[in-house]
Design an enzyme around this catalytic site. Sequence first.
Site, PDB file in Angstrom:
ATOM      1  N   LYS A  65     -12.459 -43.101  19.279  1.00  0.00           N
ATOM      2  CA  LYS A  65     -13.255 -41.878  19.186  1.00  0.00           C
ATOM      3  C   LYS A  65     -14.392 -42.009  18.192  1.00  0.00           C
ATOM      4  CE  LYS A  65      -9.821 -38.440  20.614  1.00  0.00           C
ATOM      5  NZ  LYS A  65      -9.142 -37.189  20.264  1.00  0.00           N
ATOM      6  N   LYS A 115      -8.259 -44.380  31.674  1.00  0.00           N
ATOM      7  CA  LYS A 115      -7.489 -43.154  31.865  1.00  0.00           C
ATOM      8  C   LYS A 115      -8.429 -42.000  32.210  1.00  0.00           C
ATOM      9  CE  LYS A 115      -7.537 -41.315  27.192  1.00  0.00           C
ATOM     10  NZ  LYS A 115      -6.890 -40.773  26.032  1.00  0.00           N
ATOM     11  N   LYS A 169     -12.021 -36.264  29.994  1.00  0.00           N
ATOM     12  CA  LYS A 169     -13.241 -35.460  30.101  1.00  0.00           C
ATOM     13  C   LYS A 169     -14.420 -36.156  29.455  1.00  0.00           C
ATOM     14  CE  LYS A 169     -11.903 -32.960  26.010  1.00  0.00           C
ATOM     15  NZ  LYS A 169     -10.864 -33.972  25.770  1.00  0.00           N
TER      16      LYS A 169
HETATM   17  P1  TYM Z   1      -4.869 -34.122  24.519  1.00  0.00           P
HETATM   18  O1  TYM Z   1      -5.275 -32.717  24.270  1.00  0.00           O
HETATM   19  O2  TYM Z   1      -5.922 -35.158  24.566  1.00  0.00           O
HETATM   20  O3  TYM Z   1      -4.070 -34.225  25.871  1.00  0.00           O
HETATM   21  C1  TYM Z   1      -2.954 -33.385  26.151  1.00  0.00           C
HETATM   22  C2  TYM Z   1      -1.871 -34.181  26.836  1.00  0.00           C
HETATM   23  O4  TYM Z   1      -2.347 -34.784  28.041  1.00  0.00           O
HETATM   24  C3  TYM Z   1      -2.009 -36.171  28.045  1.00  0.00           C
HETATM   25  N1  TYM Z   1      -3.047 -36.893  28.801  1.00  0.00           N
HETATM   26  C4  TYM Z   1      -2.796 -37.726  29.809  1.00  0.00           C
HETATM   27  N2  TYM Z   1      -1.647 -38.112  30.399  1.00  0.00           N
HETATM   28  C5  TYM Z   1      -1.739 -38.973  31.448  1.00  0.00           C
HETATM   29  N3  TYM Z   1      -2.912 -39.459  31.925  1.00  0.00           N
HETATM   30  C6  TYM Z   1      -4.090 -39.094  31.370  1.00  0.00           C
HETATM   31  N4  TYM Z   1      -5.236 -39.553  31.870  1.00  0.00           N
HETATM   32  C7  TYM Z   1      -4.067 -38.197  30.263  1.00  0.00           C
HETATM   33  N5  TYM Z   1      -5.030 -37.630  29.491  1.00  0.00           N
HETATM   34  C8  TYM Z   1      -4.385 -36.843  28.599  1.00  0.00           C
HETATM   35  C9  TYM Z   1      -1.976 -36.553  26.576  1.00  0.00           C
HETATM   36  O5  TYM Z   1      -1.199 -37.721  26.387  1.00  0.00           O
HETATM   37  C10 TYM Z   1      -1.342 -35.337  25.952  1.00  0.00           C
HETATM   38  O6  TYM Z   1       0.065 -35.380  26.047  1.00  0.00           O
HETATM   39  N6  TYM Z   1      -3.137 -35.606  20.077  1.00  0.00           N
HETATM   40  C11 TYM Z   1      -2.817 -34.825  21.267  1.00  0.00           C
HETATM   41  C12 TYM Z   1      -2.575 -33.355  20.981  1.00  0.00           C
HETATM   42  C13 TYM Z   1      -1.525 -33.052  19.985  1.00  0.00           C
HETATM   43  C14 TYM Z   1      -0.126 -33.215  20.154  1.00  0.00           C
HETATM   44  C15 TYM Z   1       0.464 -32.711  18.958  1.00  0.00           C
HETATM   45  C16 TYM Z   1       0.663 -33.706  21.183  1.00  0.00           C
HETATM   46  C17 TYM Z   1      -1.710 -32.518  18.751  1.00  0.00           C
HETATM   47  N7  TYM Z   1      -0.530 -32.319  18.156  1.00  0.00           N
HETATM   48  C18 TYM Z   1       1.841 -32.738  18.780  1.00  0.00           C
HETATM   49  C19 TYM Z   1       2.062 -33.716  20.984  1.00  0.00           C
HETATM   50  C20 TYM Z   1       2.613 -33.237  19.802  1.00  0.00           C
HETATM   51  C21 TYM Z   1      -3.994 -34.921  22.210  1.00  0.00           C
HETATM   52  O7  TYM Z   1      -5.104 -35.193  21.828  1.00  0.00           O
HETATM   53  O8  TYM Z   1      -3.727 -34.530  23.478  1.00  0.00           O
END
Ligand code: TYM
Length: 332
Positions: free
Chosen positions: A113, A196, A199
Amino acid sequence: LPRVLSGIQPTADSFHLGNYVGALRQWVSMQEDHDAFYCVVDLHAITLEQPDPAVLRQRTLVSAAQLIALGVDPARSTLFVQSQVPEHAQLAWVLQCLTGFGEASRMTQFKDKSTREGAGPTSVGLFTYPVLQAADILLYQAHRVPVGEDQRQHLELTRDLAGRFNGRYGETFTVPEAYIPAGAAKILDLQSPDKKMSKSLPPAGCVNLLDDPKVTAKKIRSAVTDTGREVVADPEGKPGVTNLLTIHSAFSGQSTAQLEEHFAGRGYGDLKKELAEVVTEALAPVQQRTAELLADPAELERLLAGGAARAREVAGRTLAAVYERVGFLPPA
Ligand code: TYM
């Protein structure tokens, strides 16, 4: 009941198929046999510059509405917004003081990032992002954390920090396990099936849950597939086709083997046509319910305030124990 916690960032106007298949689908199913805590992580969202405060606020509401529309039941699960539970930032500080600088520097998502084109200046918040994520999880003593593959390293850090705190100050935190669905943990971009779905890539490869059905059908029709013509799952040789089968399976409930049989003797065009139907039909009621919920933002905010109050009861207990063990004076 075992505890589950997960979070999602409100950084777009809609979640996408990767979020749903990789994570949110599990959020919904795990409510059945877990005490569930789900949060919209707006504190995490500001680690990258957000366009405008009003847009962030609206996206937080749209995110919560989509979660409810997808089946997260606020009567059964504790659904809340991270910034409304101040204990997250408070525990994050304590955990930051247990995290090695080198340890945080090894996080690959930070490297991605911070070096991404057009990312702008890198904040310290982006660097400590995974520690705040650890706080999200550890505050609730979660046993399981449903996430996609891209979060595995952050979950490992969370486990390390829990173990380190427990070792230094006495048993305080449950050491959580990542719950990463086999096969569906990494949904690929439809235009670049070597990356993957995200957005941050051009929109043609990313199907949003709130996209117009015509747009969704077009994106699926234009998906990059592979050489050959047989519809069979082969993650190495046919990543594009395999990805479409994975998405189909998530929505239709049919196994990959059943789908291969179903499409035997038919080509990629048939797969895409049927997949577009399956996805748009499943999303229509989700879109409608999201719109209904957003039509009454006061009610939605009331629901979220209730979730935050419930979350604070649990989070407050954990934080009090942490403060006591670390050596802070009792609450003034
Ligand atoms: P975020 O907001 O980017 O994405 C939310 C969830 O979607 C999953 N994900 C995917 N899974 C499969 N294929 C993809 N292409 C794909 N893109 C996104 C992510 O793995 C995620 O589970 N850091 C986390 C948010 C967070 C969090 C937490 C998660 C903050 N605190 C505590 C679990 C527990 C994140 O950026 O997810």
